[in-house]
Design a protein around this motif. Structure first.
Motif, mmCIF file in Angstrom:
data_model
loop_
_atom_site.group_PDB
_atom_site.id
_atom_site.type_symbol
_atom_site.label_atom_id
_atom_site.label_comp_id
_atom_site.label_asym_id
_atom_site.label_seq_id
_atom_site.Cartn_x
_atom_site.Cartn_y
_atom_site.Cartn_z
ATOM 1 N N SER A 8 0.656 -1.257 0.106
ATOM 2 C CA SER A 8 0.223 0.080 -0.096
ATOM 3 C C SER A 8 0.888 1.273 -0.034
ATOM 4 N N LEU A 9 2.083 1.174 0.738
ATOM 5 C CA LEU A 9 2.882 2.542 0.968
ATOM 6 C C LEU A 9 3.631 2.587 -0.231
ATOM 7 N N SER A 10 4.068 1.591 -0.914
ATOM 8 C CA SER A 10 4.672 1.554 -2.177
ATOM 9 C C SER A 10 3.960 2.347 -3.217
ATOM 10 N N ILE A 11 2.340 1.825 -3.605
ATOM 11 C CA ILE A 11 1.589 2.430 -4.435
ATOM 12 C C ILE A 11 1.285 3.894 -4.181
ATOM 13 N N LEU A 12 1.162 4.106 -2.942
ATOM 14 C CA LEU A 12 1.096 5.542 -2.375
ATOM 15 C C LEU A 12 2.102 6.559 -2.980
ATOM 16 N N THR A 13 3.359 6.068 -2.702
ATOM 17 C CA THR A 13 4.602 6.686 -3.068
ATOM 18 C C THR A 13 4.506 6.722 -4.768
ATOM 19 N N GLY A 14 4.150 5.823 -5.511
ATOM 20 C CA GLY A 14 3.926 6.025 -6.679
ATOM 21 C C GLY A 14 3.029 6.836 -7.074
ATOM 22 N N ALA A 15 1.856 6.800 -6.521
ATOM 23 C CA ALA A 15 0.920 8.125 -6.788
ATOM 24 C C ALA A 15 1.282 9.309 -6.746
ATOM 25 N N PHE A 16 2.003 9.662 -5.579
ATOM 26 C CA PHE A 16 2.435 11.020 -5.363
ATOM 27 C C PHE A 16 3.516 11.346 -6.441
ATOM 28 N N LEU A 17 4.391 10.370 -7.134
ATOM 29 C CA LEU A 17 5.203 10.675 -8.008
ATOM 30 C C LEU A 17 4.834 11.016 -9.498
ATOM 31 N N ILE A 18 3.737 10.108 -9.757
ATOM 32 C CA ILE A 18 2.757 10.300 -10.986
ATOM 33 C C ILE A 18 2.047 11.350 -10.909
ATOM 34 N N ILE A 247 -7.874 2.000 -5.793
ATOM 35 C CA ILE A 247 -8.608 2.976 -4.984
ATOM 36 C C ILE A 247 -7.473 3.662 -4.173
ATOM 37 N N ILE A 248 -6.210 2.972 -3.979
ATOM 38 C CA ILE A 248 -5.047 3.762 -3.335
ATOM 39 C C ILE A 248 -4.702 4.847 -4.377
ATOM 40 N N LEU A 249 -4.354 4.427 -5.736
ATOM 41 C CA LEU A 249 -4.003 5.415 -6.714
ATOM 42 C C LEU A 249 -5.180 6.741 -6.729
ATOM 43 N N LEU A 250 -6.319 6.567 -5.986
ATOM 44 C CA LEU A 250 -7.268 7.873 -6.162
ATOM 45 C C LEU A 250 -6.176 9.027 -5.522
ATOM 46 N N ALA A 251 -5.187 8.799 -4.607
ATOM 47 C CA ALA A 251 -4.272 9.770 -4.230
ATOM 48 C C ALA A 251 -3.802 10.613 -5.392
ATOM 49 N N GLN A 252 -3.392 10.054 -6.589
ATOM 50 C CA GLN A 252 -2.826 10.954 -7.468
ATOM 51 C C GLN A 252 -3.732 12.201 -7.839
ATOM 52 N N PRO A 253 -5.032 11.930 -8.058
ATOM 53 C CA PRO A 253 -5.732 13.298 -8.412
ATOM 54 C C PRO A 253 -5.783 14.234 -7.403
ATOM 55 N N ILE A 254 -5.715 13.689 -6.095
ATOM 56 C CA ILE A 254 -5.743 14.638 -4.896
ATOM 57 C C ILE A 254 -4.432 15.360 -5.016
ATOM 58 N N PHE A 255 -3.373 14.718 -4.969
ATOM 59 C CA PHE A 255 -2.139 15.626 -5.246
ATOM 60 C C PHE A 255 -1.990 16.202 -6.571
ATOM 61 N N SER A 256 -2.759 15.881 -7.503
ATOM 62 C CA SER A 256 -2.681 16.809 -8.647
ATOM 63 C C SER A 256 -3.283 18.267 -8.681
ATOM 64 N N TYR A 257 -4.515 17.862 -7.772
ATOM 65 C CA TYR A 257 -5.190 19.023 -7.449
ATOM 66 C C TYR A 257 -4.514 20.096 -6.828
ATOM 67 N N VAL A 258 -3.867 19.321 -5.694
ATOM 68 C CA VAL A 258 -2.812 20.355 -4.758
ATOM 69 C C VAL A 258 -2.075 21.292 -5.774
ATOM 70 N N TRP A 259 -1.359 20.483 -6.456
ATOM 71 C CA TRP A 259 -0.277 21.167 -7.534
ATOM 72 C C TRP A 259 -1.007 22.204 -8.423
ATOM 73 N N GLU A 260 -2.205 21.841 -8.888
ATOM 74 C CA GLU A 260 -2.907 22.775 -9.909
ATOM 75 C C GLU A 260 -3.326 24.070 -9.013
ATOM 76 N N ILE A 261 -3.793 24.052 -7.827
ATOM 77 C CA ILE A 261 -4.146 24.901 -6.997
ATOM 78 C C ILE A 261 -2.580 25.975 -6.591
ATOM 79 N N MET A 262 -1.572 25.187 -6.195
ATOM 80 C CA MET A 262 -0.300 25.871 -6.097
ATOM 81 C C MET A 262 0.324 26.684 -7.241
#
Length: 294
Positions: A8-18, A247-262
């Motif tokens: 789970s942590l490995s996929i979460l890290t991947g989601a952050f990077l992508i 479902i863990i990969l749903l973290a990717q769009p959340i991160f992407s939203y943060v970058w779009e805001i910033m």
């Protein structure tokens, strides 16, 4: 730390990077298929170097799973649809739509692996989808043609994204073929780059990069998001179920939203914040249920 938590942590890290992927695409002034090609091209070169250093052997002498080829077709189509969606509706929303793959993955997992979905995971899937609706649904009534086309491309990206994830997961179910993430991702990248190059020829687009900034962003796209990001994801896919990974990969769009805001000063409505919270809660439920099962 047990196997499921590591996965789970490995996929979460991947989601952050992508999650930086749509930002790189938005920052360049390249045609969408061109940026997809360079992601795979630079990624393939980097992975080949890593493979040769690690294994000191000719990778073309190893057997290639048919699911690598299938996965390459799916990810090529995914990039074609997704990059156009980014252009029309922005990094955050396009990435959220692409992650509707969670609705498709349970059916594919049942069909291909006979892998039943837990009730709590079904609940988290619908909770995640509700969150995505809160984020994406508000502007539909007043949307123009390009916005709706971007939504369509985003949903088509979700279908092909699900096909890619399930193809990569299928490799781990076949003990007769190699399941090294670096090897798999290298050949996915090679085949995808070739397919996207064919798309470019069909579209009569040039592959030239005319500015130094575009080149730098494409190198970052290939190395950071593609190579490192998908290495962590494929490594995690070997340890947990495809549905949980999705479902863990749903973290990717959340991160992407943060970058779009910033970076792009996107304004977030209150209901969109509610959607983000719903998606995060769905992800936490899935990680917990995966841990309890194992």
């Amino acid at each position: 730390m047990n196997k499921s938590i590591k996965g789970s942590l490995s996929i979460l890290t991947g989601a952050f990077l992508i999650s930086f992927s749509p930002v790189f695409v938005k920052l360049v002034d390249l045609q969408p298929t061109v940026s997809g090609f360079y992601r795979m091209f630079f990624g393939c070169i980097s992975l080949l170097v890593i493979f040769l250093i690690k294994n000191n052997e000719n990778p073309f002498k190893r057997k290639i799973s048919k699911f690598i080829i299938i996965g390459a077709v799916f990810i090529s189509l995914d990039l074609w649809f997704w990059h156009r969606s980014i252009v029309y509706i922005g990094p955050g929303l396009s990435t959220l739509l692409a992650n509707f793959q969670i609705l498709i993955l349970p059916f594919l997992a049942l069909l291909m692996f006979n892998q039943k979905t837990q009730k709590i995971q079904i609940f988290s899937i619908f909770l995640g989808l509700l969150g995505l609706y809160f984020i994406a649904g508000e502007n539909w009534g007043i949307a123009g043609y390009n916005y709706k086309l971007g939504i369509l491309f985003g949903l088509l990206a979700a279908v092909t994204y699900a096909g890619y994830i399930i193809s990569m997961k299928q490799i781990d179910h076949n003990v007769k073929v190699n399941s090294d993430p670096i090897f798999n991702l290298m050949f996915v990248s090679l085949i995808s780059a070739a397919l996207l190059l064919l798309f470019l020829f069909a579209e009569q687009e040039s592959i030239s990069i005319k500015s130094f900034n575009n080149l730098i962003w494409m190198i970052f796209y290939g190395l950071l998001s593609h190579v490192l990001g998908w290495f962590f994801i494929l490594n995690g896919l070997q340890k947990i179920t495809a549905v949980s990974a999705g479902i863990i990969l749903l973290a990717q769009p959340i991160f992407s939203y943060v970058w779009e805001i910033m970076i792009f000063q996107k304004v977030i409505l209150p209901i969109e914040y509610l959607g983000i919270v719903s998606v995060l809660l769905a992800m936490i439920i899935t990680i917990t249920s995966e841990n309890q099962k194992n």
